[in-house]
Design an enzyme around this catalytic site. Sequence first.
Site, PDB file in Angstrom:
ATOM      1  N   SER A 145      -6.231   0.401   3.679  1.00  0.00           N
ATOM      2  CA  SER A 145      -5.421   1.620   3.809  1.00  0.00           C
ATOM      3  C   SER A 145      -6.315   2.718   4.364  1.00  0.00           C
ATOM      4  O   SER A 145      -7.554   2.630   4.244  1.00  0.00           O
ATOM      5  CB  SER A 145      -4.919   2.044   2.428  1.00  0.00           C
ATOM      6  OG  SER A 145      -4.336   3.342   2.465  1.00  0.00           O
ATOM      7  N   TYR A 158      -6.414   4.088  -6.580  1.00  0.00           N
ATOM      8  CA  TYR A 158      -5.873   3.357  -5.417  1.00  0.00           C
ATOM      9  C   TYR A 158      -6.922   3.296  -4.306  1.00  0.00           C
ATOM     10  O   TYR A 158      -7.188   2.243  -3.724  1.00  0.00           O
ATOM     11  CB  TYR A 158      -4.593   4.047  -4.928  1.00  0.00           C
ATOM     12  CG  TYR A 158      -3.957   3.377  -3.725  1.00  0.00           C
ATOM     13  CD1 TYR A 158      -3.369   2.118  -3.834  1.00  0.00           C
ATOM     14  CD2 TYR A 158      -3.949   4.006  -2.478  1.00  0.00           C
ATOM     15  CE1 TYR A 158      -2.792   1.496  -2.732  1.00  0.00           C
ATOM     16  CE2 TYR A 158      -3.362   3.401  -1.373  1.00  0.00           C
ATOM     17  CZ  TYR A 158      -2.791   2.144  -1.505  1.00  0.00           C
ATOM     18  OH  TYR A 158      -2.224   1.536  -0.410  1.00  0.00           O
TER      19      TYR A 158
HETATM   20  P1  NDP Z   1       5.926  -2.763  -0.404  1.00  0.00           P
HETATM   21  O1  NDP Z   1       6.043  -2.229  -1.812  1.00  0.00           O
HETATM   22  O2  NDP Z   1       7.116  -2.710   0.464  1.00  0.00           O
HETATM   23  O3  NDP Z   1       5.364  -4.249  -0.444  1.00  0.00           O
HETATM   24  C1  NDP Z   1       4.431  -4.659  -1.407  1.00  0.00           C
HETATM   25  C2  NDP Z   1       4.484  -6.162  -1.496  1.00  0.00           C
HETATM   26  O4  NDP Z   1       3.513  -6.577  -2.456  1.00  0.00           O
HETATM   27  C3  NDP Z   1       5.843  -6.689  -1.964  1.00  0.00           C
HETATM   28  O5  NDP Z   1       6.215  -7.757  -1.145  1.00  0.00           O
HETATM   29  C4  NDP Z   1       5.560  -7.170  -3.383  1.00  0.00           C
HETATM   30  O6  NDP Z   1       6.337  -8.335  -3.650  1.00  0.00           O
HETATM   31  C5  NDP Z   1       4.096  -7.535  -3.279  1.00  0.00           C
HETATM   32  N1  NDP Z   1       3.451  -7.620  -4.585  1.00  0.00           N
HETATM   33  C6  NDP Z   1       3.221  -6.627  -5.477  1.00  0.00           C
HETATM   34  N2  NDP Z   1       2.642  -7.140  -6.578  1.00  0.00           N
HETATM   35  C7  NDP Z   1       2.499  -8.479  -6.361  1.00  0.00           C
HETATM   36  C8  NDP Z   1       1.979  -9.564  -7.114  1.00  0.00           C
HETATM   37  N3  NDP Z   1       1.478  -9.382  -8.346  1.00  0.00           N
HETATM   38  N4  NDP Z   1       2.009 -10.793  -6.581  1.00  0.00           N
HETATM   39  C9  NDP Z   1       2.528 -10.995  -5.352  1.00  0.00           C
HETATM   40  N5  NDP Z   1       3.039 -10.029  -4.583  1.00  0.00           N
HETATM   41  C10 NDP Z   1       3.020  -8.776  -5.098  1.00  0.00           C
HETATM   42  O7  NDP Z   1       4.714  -1.942   0.230  1.00  0.00           O
HETATM   43  P2  NDP Z   1       3.923  -2.061   1.629  1.00  0.00           P
HETATM   44  O8  NDP Z   1       4.555  -3.024   2.533  1.00  0.00           O
HETATM   45  O9  NDP Z   1       3.698  -0.683   2.090  1.00  0.00           O
HETATM   46  O10 NDP Z   1       2.519  -2.605   1.102  1.00  0.00           O
HETATM   47  C11 NDP Z   1       1.827  -3.691   1.696  1.00  0.00           C
HETATM   48  C12 NDP Z   1       0.332  -3.368   1.700  1.00  0.00           C
HETATM   49  O11 NDP Z   1       0.098  -2.274   2.582  1.00  0.00           O
HETATM   50  C13 NDP Z   1      -0.253  -2.967   0.352  1.00  0.00           C
HETATM   51  O12 NDP Z   1      -1.503  -3.590   0.178  1.00  0.00           O
HETATM   52  C14 NDP Z   1      -0.415  -1.461   0.495  1.00  0.00           C
HETATM   53  O13 NDP Z   1      -1.437  -0.963  -0.346  1.00  0.00           O
HETATM   54  C15 NDP Z   1      -0.761  -1.352   1.955  1.00  0.00           C
HETATM   55  N6  NDP Z   1      -0.581  -0.029   2.553  1.00  0.00           N
HETATM   56  C16 NDP Z   1       0.658   0.518   2.683  1.00  0.00           C
HETATM   57  C17 NDP Z   1       0.803   1.785   3.239  1.00  0.00           C
HETATM   58  C18 NDP Z   1       2.130   2.466   3.341  1.00  0.00           C
HETATM   59  O14 NDP Z   1       2.166   3.659   3.675  1.00  0.00           O
HETATM   60  N7  NDP Z   1       3.250   1.789   3.126  1.00  0.00           N
HETATM   61  C19 NDP Z   1      -0.361   2.532   3.728  1.00  0.00           C
HETATM   62  C20 NDP Z   1      -1.604   1.844   3.565  1.00  0.00           C
HETATM   63  C21 NDP Z   1      -1.688   0.613   3.010  1.00  0.00           C
HETATM   64  P3  NDP Z   1       7.034  -8.693  -5.067  1.00  0.00           P
HETATM   65  O15 NDP Z   1       7.278  -7.406  -5.774  1.00  0.00           O
HETATM   66  O16 NDP Z   1       8.287  -9.401  -4.653  1.00  0.00           O
HETATM   67  O17 NDP Z   1       6.058  -9.606  -5.744  1.00  0.00           O
END
Ligand code: NDP
Length: 246
Positions: A145, A158
């Site tokens: 990030s 975070y």
């Molecule tokens: P979302 O919340 O849309 O997606 C997060 C994903 O992580 C979901 O598919 C969720 O699936 C999964 N997840 C969470 N906990 C678990 C777990 N214990 N096991 C397996 N899967 C898990 O957010 P983003 O798409 O934004 O996030 C994706 C990545 O991008 C993250 O690492 C985030 O930190 C990073 N990021 C995002 C930014 C943003 O502005 N959106 C900016 C910078 C980085 P489920 O709940 O079904 O398990």
Amino acid sequence: MTVKTGRTDKTVLITGASSGIGEATARRLAASGHRVVLGARRTDRIAAIAKEIQAGGGTAGHHELDVTSLESMGSFVQAAHETYGRVDVLVNNAGVMPLSMLEALRVDEWNRMIDVNIRGVLHGIAAVLPLMRAQRAGHIVNIASVSGLRVDPTAAVYSATKFAVRAISEGLRQESRDLRVTVVSPGMTRSELADGITDTDVRAAVGGLMDIAIPAAAIGEAINYAVSQPLDVDVNEIVIRPTAQG
Ligand code: NDP
């Protein structure tokens, strides 16, 4: 001179593929002709996304995954390996971001971020590294990030997890001569990430900032770029954020 173009039909495993960046990445890489395997806890979601990809002519599978469990990660990777015979790319994307001030002492949320954002990435590396070493090739894409490049109030823990992702990635890169390691550091991106913020004031503040967020597909495009490079070209760092983000 030979050009190591690599396979155009890679087996790509994506953690956290049930929404946001993971989902967009699965769709983008499948459109490029790769076989994608979607992992997440919400199995109804990954099943529906995989079905849509298949209906569009792509190759997609799905498997329940909780990245905080090494055992769950192992069976996710093993199932993909048994089905497709190899694992070319792992996108360690799953992440959570329950932002709050340190003084709020939301220790359970700190631990959750450490478990998903750091341990989850390490579990992914542990599960694929023996396979990739045996193949003498592989690509690990870790989603960090811009919070892994700077620290802001409410984002101390975070940010710490995302600094850790970058440190782990750099160490893995230096230890490897036949693996490619890419860190993708997104800025504000439209997804469900902010839904996990339980502090109502922080959540409202973040919601106000998200007007400028870019679509998750923009990050999927960047990952597709890194994956598509020749095998001897390792794209190590991509920072991608809204033009309007400070
Ligand atoms: P979302 O919340 O849309 O997606 C997060 C994903 O992580 C979901 O598919 C969720 O699936 C999964 N997840 C969470 N906990 C678990 C777990 N214990 N096991 C397996 N899967 C898990 O957010 P983003 O798409 O934004 O996030 C994706 C990545 O991008 C993250 O690492 C985030 O930190 C990073 N990021 C995002 C930014 C943003 O502005 N959106 C900016 C910078 C980085 P489920 O709940 O079904 O398990």
